[in-house]
Design a protein around this motif. Sequence first.
Motif, PDB file in Angstrom:
ATOM      1  N   THR A  14      30.285 -66.671   7.383  1.00  0.00           N
ATOM      2  CA  THR A  14      31.492 -66.190   6.719  1.00  0.00           C
ATOM      3  C   THR A  14      31.935 -64.826   7.235  1.00  0.00           C
ATOM      4  O   THR A  14      32.862 -64.230   6.705  1.00  0.00           O
ATOM      5  CB  THR A  14      31.281 -66.118   5.194  1.00  0.00           C
ATOM      6  N   GLY A  15      31.270 -64.340   8.286  1.00  0.00           N
ATOM      7  CA  GLY A  15      31.714 -63.116   8.936  1.00  0.00           C
ATOM      8  C   GLY A  15      32.926 -63.388   9.811  1.00  0.00           C
ATOM      9  O   GLY A  15      33.365 -64.531   9.981  1.00  0.00           O
ATOM     10  N   LEU A  21      34.363 -69.126  14.778  1.00  0.00           N
ATOM     11  CA  LEU A  21      33.503 -70.041  15.527  1.00  0.00           C
ATOM     12  C   LEU A  21      33.428 -71.390  14.822  1.00  0.00           C
ATOM     13  O   LEU A  21      33.565 -72.451  15.462  1.00  0.00           O
ATOM     14  CB  LEU A  21      32.102 -69.440  15.665  1.00  0.00           C
ATOM     15  N   ILE A  22      33.208 -71.387  13.515  1.00  0.00           N
ATOM     16  CA  ILE A  22      33.153 -72.638  12.757  1.00  0.00           C
ATOM     17  C   ILE A  22      34.472 -73.399  12.881  1.00  0.00           C
ATOM     18  O   ILE A  22      34.480 -74.629  13.047  1.00  0.00           O
ATOM     19  CB  ILE A  22      32.801 -72.352  11.283  1.00  0.00           C
ATOM     20  N   ASN A  90      23.840 -67.742  16.285  1.00  0.00           N
ATOM     21  CA  ASN A  90      23.589 -66.579  15.431  1.00  0.00           C
ATOM     22  C   ASN A  90      24.679 -65.534  15.641  1.00  0.00           C
ATOM     23  O   ASN A  90      24.741 -64.888  16.692  1.00  0.00           O
ATOM     24  CB  ASN A  90      22.226 -65.957  15.718  1.00  0.00           C
ATOM     25  N   THR A  91      25.537 -65.365  14.642  1.00  0.00           N
ATOM     26  CA  THR A  91      26.560 -64.316  14.679  1.00  0.00           C
ATOM     27  C   THR A  91      26.284 -63.253  13.620  1.00  0.00           C
ATOM     28  O   THR A  91      27.127 -62.394  13.367  1.00  0.00           O
ATOM     29  CB  THR A  91      27.973 -64.906  14.453  1.00  0.00           C
ATOM     30  N   SER A  92      25.110 -63.329  12.994  1.00  0.00           N
ATOM     31  CA  SER A  92      24.802 -62.405  11.895  1.00  0.00           C
ATOM     32  C   SER A  92      24.376 -61.055  12.443  1.00  0.00           C
ATOM     33  O   SER A  92      23.776 -60.947  13.519  1.00  0.00           O
ATOM     34  CB  SER A  92      23.683 -62.970  11.018  1.00  0.00           C
ATOM     35  N   ALA A  93      24.700 -60.014  11.698  1.00  0.00           N
ATOM     36  CA  ALA A  93      24.235 -58.654  12.001  1.00  0.00           C
ATOM     37  C   ALA A  93      24.569 -57.774  10.814  1.00  0.00           C
ATOM     38  O   ALA A  93      25.578 -57.991  10.138  1.00  0.00           O
ATOM     39  CB  ALA A  93      24.881 -58.106  13.272  1.00  0.00           C
ATOM     40  N   LEU A  94      23.727 -56.793  10.575  1.00  0.00           N
ATOM     41  CA  LEU A  94      24.047 -55.774   9.587  1.00  0.00           C
ATOM     42  C   LEU A  94      24.779 -54.662  10.332  1.00  0.00           C
ATOM     43  O   LEU A  94      24.173 -53.926  11.114  1.00  0.00           O
ATOM     44  CB  LEU A  94      22.771 -55.237   8.934  1.00  0.00           C
ATOM     45  N   PHE A  95      26.100 -54.578  10.124  1.00  0.00           N
ATOM     46  CA  PHE A  95      26.920 -53.596  10.829  1.00  0.00           C
ATOM     47  C   PHE A  95      27.391 -52.528   9.856  1.00  0.00           C
ATOM     48  O   PHE A  95      28.167 -52.810   8.935  1.00  0.00           O
ATOM     49  CB  PHE A  95      28.130 -54.263  11.488  1.00  0.00           C
ATOM     50  N   ILE A 206      42.102 -59.819  11.383  1.00  0.00           N
ATOM     51  CA  ILE A 206      40.895 -59.030  11.611  1.00  0.00           C
ATOM     52  C   ILE A 206      40.482 -58.421  10.273  1.00  0.00           C
ATOM     53  O   ILE A 206      41.341 -57.981   9.510  1.00  0.00           O
ATOM     54  CB  ILE A 206      41.142 -57.936  12.676  1.00  0.00           C
ATOM     55  N   PRO A 207      39.192 -58.413   9.936  1.00  0.00           N
ATOM     56  CA  PRO A 207      38.780 -57.868   8.635  1.00  0.00           C
ATOM     57  C   PRO A 207      38.625 -56.350   8.680  1.00  0.00           C
ATOM     58  O   PRO A 207      38.490 -55.746   9.749  1.00  0.00           O
ATOM     59  CB  PRO A 207      37.441 -58.550   8.384  1.00  0.00           C
ATOM     60  N   ALA A 208      38.585 -55.743   7.512  1.00  0.00           N
ATOM     61  CA  ALA A 208      38.493 -54.289   7.390  1.00  0.00           C
ATOM     62  C   ALA A 208      37.181 -53.735   7.918  1.00  0.00           C
ATOM     63  O   ALA A 208      37.077 -52.536   8.193  1.00  0.00           O
ATOM     64  CB  ALA A 208      38.686 -53.884   5.937  1.00  0.00           C
TER      65      ALA A 208
END
Length: 356
Positions: A14-15, A21-22, A90-95, A206-208
Amino acid sequence: MPTSSQTALVIGATGFIGKFLIAQLLIDHTRVFAICRNIDEQAAQLRHWLSQQNIDHQQLSFIQGDITQPELGLSPEDWKTLNQVNYLYNTSALFKWHLSMQQAQAVNVDGLTNLLQSISKHCHLERAIHLSGYMLTLDQHLKKAGIYREHIEKTDWSKIYDTLGAYEASKIQGHFNWIKQADLLDIPWTVIHPATVIGDEITGEIPASQPIFALIQQLQQRKMNALPGTSKHSLPLVSVTMLVNAMVHASKDPQTIGQEILVANPKQISLQTLVNIIAKSLQMNPPRHFISISLLKCILKWQWLANKLDMSAEMLNFIRTEKLDLRTFNQLNQQWKIPPTELETTMQKTVEWVMQ
């Protein structure tokens, strides 16, 4: 390039990049499973967004999980459902800026180990695609920081975290950890190194949470009176459209097994040109003066001033003068045929999205 043989598991679904991508995978008729930390809220939001894009999401299923939890927090029934998965994205990351070393490592390093080890127990992966970052392609930058590709085990990571900030350091450490774990588990891997991501080429969405969103807001709020660096500095760019297309193509291309691919628009622009495009879209005069990045980093040590300017010294590391080495991507793209992005047009759309 058809992807109908894929059954994909997407992490970070959900990022910003994950949902685009989905969308592309569903357009390509791929069966998709998405892991969410808050399934009730996130699943509804993503399905609503896909419906707005007129994308059929019947082939999309959601499972609640977390890469920091044992077995990803999944039940035996969940794993039985996922045993058909053969592609992992894998598109996850703590940003976030100003993370502690422990916070960043929990997700961006240890989370990757847990993800690959858990998946390998239950699924037979034909490919694992990991989203990393373009800073990993700048060898001189890595050496200067104290990172040596050939002897990564000798790296003093606590020093790297102090020097580069926890976000960038954890992404670098996580990258080498991903490759090490995938090799140990005999999982065919591909790493995608994206440039700084700008909005969708059609809508500008684009998200905030994205750095470009923050840059646009800084200019709109007149918080940028001088440009960091010089006229030779740039912030390498790629549209989310080009990036997800490259990820999907790379997943099915046997040439990309065990490869790291820098994905950026073939034609880049300077930071000054980028800011001028944004300012023009905002109907403002752009800043015309420059400030030394090293001086600006010193100034931003005053936290109250950094907060006032909405800036962090960590983000300045991503403004570069090096020329990107796009030879691998350009060679692969002779077959993939992903069209280049019209950066000025897409940036104008991105600005419009932010202002809405």
